[in-house]
Design an enzyme around this catalytic site. Structure first.
Site, PDB file in Angstrom:
ATOM      1  N   ASN A  51      16.191  24.976 -13.741  1.00 54.06           N
ATOM      2  CA  ASN A  51      17.279  25.621 -14.118  1.00 54.06           C
ATOM      3  C   ASN A  51      17.451  25.171 -12.737  1.00 54.06           C
ATOM      4  OD1 ASN A  51      15.282  27.555 -11.951  1.00 54.06           O
ATOM      5  ND2 ASN A  51      16.756  29.109 -11.542  1.00 54.06           N
ATOM      6  N   ASP A  68       7.175  30.451  -6.604  1.00 54.93           N
ATOM      7  CA  ASP A  68       8.161  30.561  -7.397  1.00 54.93           C
ATOM      8  C   ASP A  68       8.913  30.555  -6.165  1.00 54.93           C
ATOM      9  OD1 ASP A  68      10.260  31.087  -8.621  1.00 54.93           O
ATOM     10  OD2 ASP A  68       9.570  33.559  -8.902  1.00 54.93           O
TER      11      ASP A  68
END
Ligand code: DOR
Length: 469
Positions: A126, A333
């Site tokens: 992303n 993450d």
């Protein structure tokens, strides 16, 4: 003929100079780690030496005569009191380049990795543009080869339309699907499209499992509430569970290799405990183990992430699932946003928190407190990751393996301080936490990339390879 002493010295010096020139010309290099506590693949610790030559581990023994190894230009590391572990492989990070470099870039993020013992990472698609084509994957690989201090791999992102790209992309650890918590092309939430992606090809599919329809409906239900704690209520446990159930169903239908990213709820852990095919793996983040909804009171929107933080009871169930092997490994993450963005006020604040700079000391601190062992931490943060993603020659301290190693100090505690954060975002959700297990040295491809507080910005990592399924 008797050679006078000063001539002998000259001869020896000349030989040394010739050897050194030969080694420089051949780009050869060697690092010798002396008297460390070395974690062996069988879980034992050996007090001894490790010799690294040209990026590989060449010898491990309780005592190595480095003069006998045919070189005299070793970079010597006196490792007394330090523990040597395989370098951390962080399998889920968002490093923001290209397109969002105001938050982070591949250089700043990889410096943060080197500081904290992360010698390899797998990065998410992303970015801007999205990593959904081979050309965009190649662009990331080129950028990384120019500026990354540690080793790198990049996921290819699924859209509703790029199936051919997903089948052919190379090299990549796998296909990333955002089933929820995403806008635009990277959101793939419809079952028919997910089915098509699971049906074709055999490479690993990694899912962000949250049910977007449920999230949308609950956003409307709780609209107008600005307390960030509502984030965990809107994107609740059921939203995560429903998406994980769907991913499991499709994976079983096609026997497709599935990895569930950042498992966050006790409900999903219990589901996997009952029903986890051998071709499925799952990961958990340190923040889902160590933080929970109480964090909103202390750090507000800095605690906001997707999937959200859960209850203390979820923390406990996730820990147990990790200890029991239901959850296979750990990822951070790492998803940095600026403090300005985080100050906007919920719901206009972006979700995500940085992680690569604290994950290893957080987990080693847990080990030193008796929650788990150092061997388990090393397995969850390196060995098991290399195995799941089929990354050859990494994740173990073994002769012939790549020399990606960390030397950690397990005896001294140091707090996480905002002024010491290397990541471009400049903050951590763990500020003030007293942690041990900070690396003193990080070695990437046999070169010292971090030493006693300083990153060697000359070191470059390499593109990771992934063996076929
Ligand atoms: O909180 C999150 N932020 N979760 C994700 O999966 C994406 C990430 C981001 O890129 O900011």
């Amino acid at each position: 003929m008797i050679v006078p002493d000063h001539q002998k010295t000259n001869l020896r010096l000349n030989r040394l100079i010739v050897d050194r020139i030969k080694q420089i010309m051949s780009n050869s290099y060697g690092v010798f780690i002396h008297q460390a506590r070395i974690l062996l693949p069988n879980g034992d610790f050996l007090l001894g030496d490790v010799a690294l030559v040209d990026g590989k581990i060449v010898e491990i023994a309780s005592e190595i005569d480095h003069h006998a190894l045919g070189r005299n230009d070793w970079e010597m590391i006196d490792a007394e009191g330090l523990t040597v572990l395989p370098g951390v492989i962080d399998p889920q990070v968002h490093f923001r380049e290209p397109g969002l470099e105001y938050k982070e870039d591949l250089f700043t993020a990889s410096c943060a990795c080197a500081k904290a013992g992360v010698t390899s990472f797998l990065e998410m698609p992303n970015t801007r543009p999205l990593t959904t084509t081979q050309a965009n994957l190649d662009d990331k690989l080129r950028r990384a080869s120019e500026k990354c201090i540690v080793n790198y791999g990049f996921f290819i992102g699924a859209t509703a339309e790029n199936l051919p790209d997903l089948l052919d992309a190379n090299p990549t650890p796998g296909i990333k699907i955002f089933m929820g918590s995403m806008h635009g092309d990277l959101l793939v939430s419809q079952e028919e499209i997910l089915d098509q992606i699971f049906a074709k090809g055999d490479r690993l599919i990694a899912v962000h499992a949250e049910d977007q329809a449920r999230i949308n409906q609950r956003r409307q239900e709780f609209a107008g509430i600005t307390d960030p704690a509502i984030h965990s209520t809107i994107q609740d446990n059921l939203a995560a569970l429903q998406a994980t159930q769907l991913a499991l169903k499709l994976s079983k239908k096609y026997q497709r290799r599935l990895h569930i990213l950042h498992l966050s709820t006790g409900d999903e852990a219990e589901l996997l405990r009952q029903d986890k095919p051998e071709w499925v793996t799952a990961e958990v983040t340190p923040q889902h183990l160590l933080l929970n909804i109480n964090a909103y009171d202390q750090i507000g929107t800095l605690a906001q992430m997707n999937p959200p933080l859960r209850s203390p009871q979820d923390n406990e169930i996730l820990w147990q699932a990790l200890l029991d092997g239901v959850i296979d490994f750990i990822a951070t993450d790492h998803a940095p946003h600026t403090l300005e963005e985080k100050a906007k006020g919920y719901p206009n604040t972006p979700s995500g928190m940085p992680g690569v700079e604290t994950s290893l000391p957080l987990m080693l601190t847990q080990a030193m407190a008796g929650k788990c062992t150092v061997q388990q931490v090393s397995n969850w943060m390196s060995t098991a990751v290399a195995k799941a993603y089929k990354i050859p020659n990494k994740g173990k301290i073994e002769v012939g393996y790549d020399a990606d190693l960390i030397l950690v100090d397990l005896d001294n505690y140091h707090p996480v301080l905002r002024e010491e954060v290397v990541s471009k975002c400049g903050w951590s959700p763990f500020e003030g936490w007293e942690l041990t297990g900070w690396p003193k040295y990080t070695i990437v491809g046999g070169k010292v990339a971090y030493k006693n507080g300083k990153v060697n910005t000359e070191v470059r990592g390499q593109a990771l390879r992934f063996d076929a399924s």
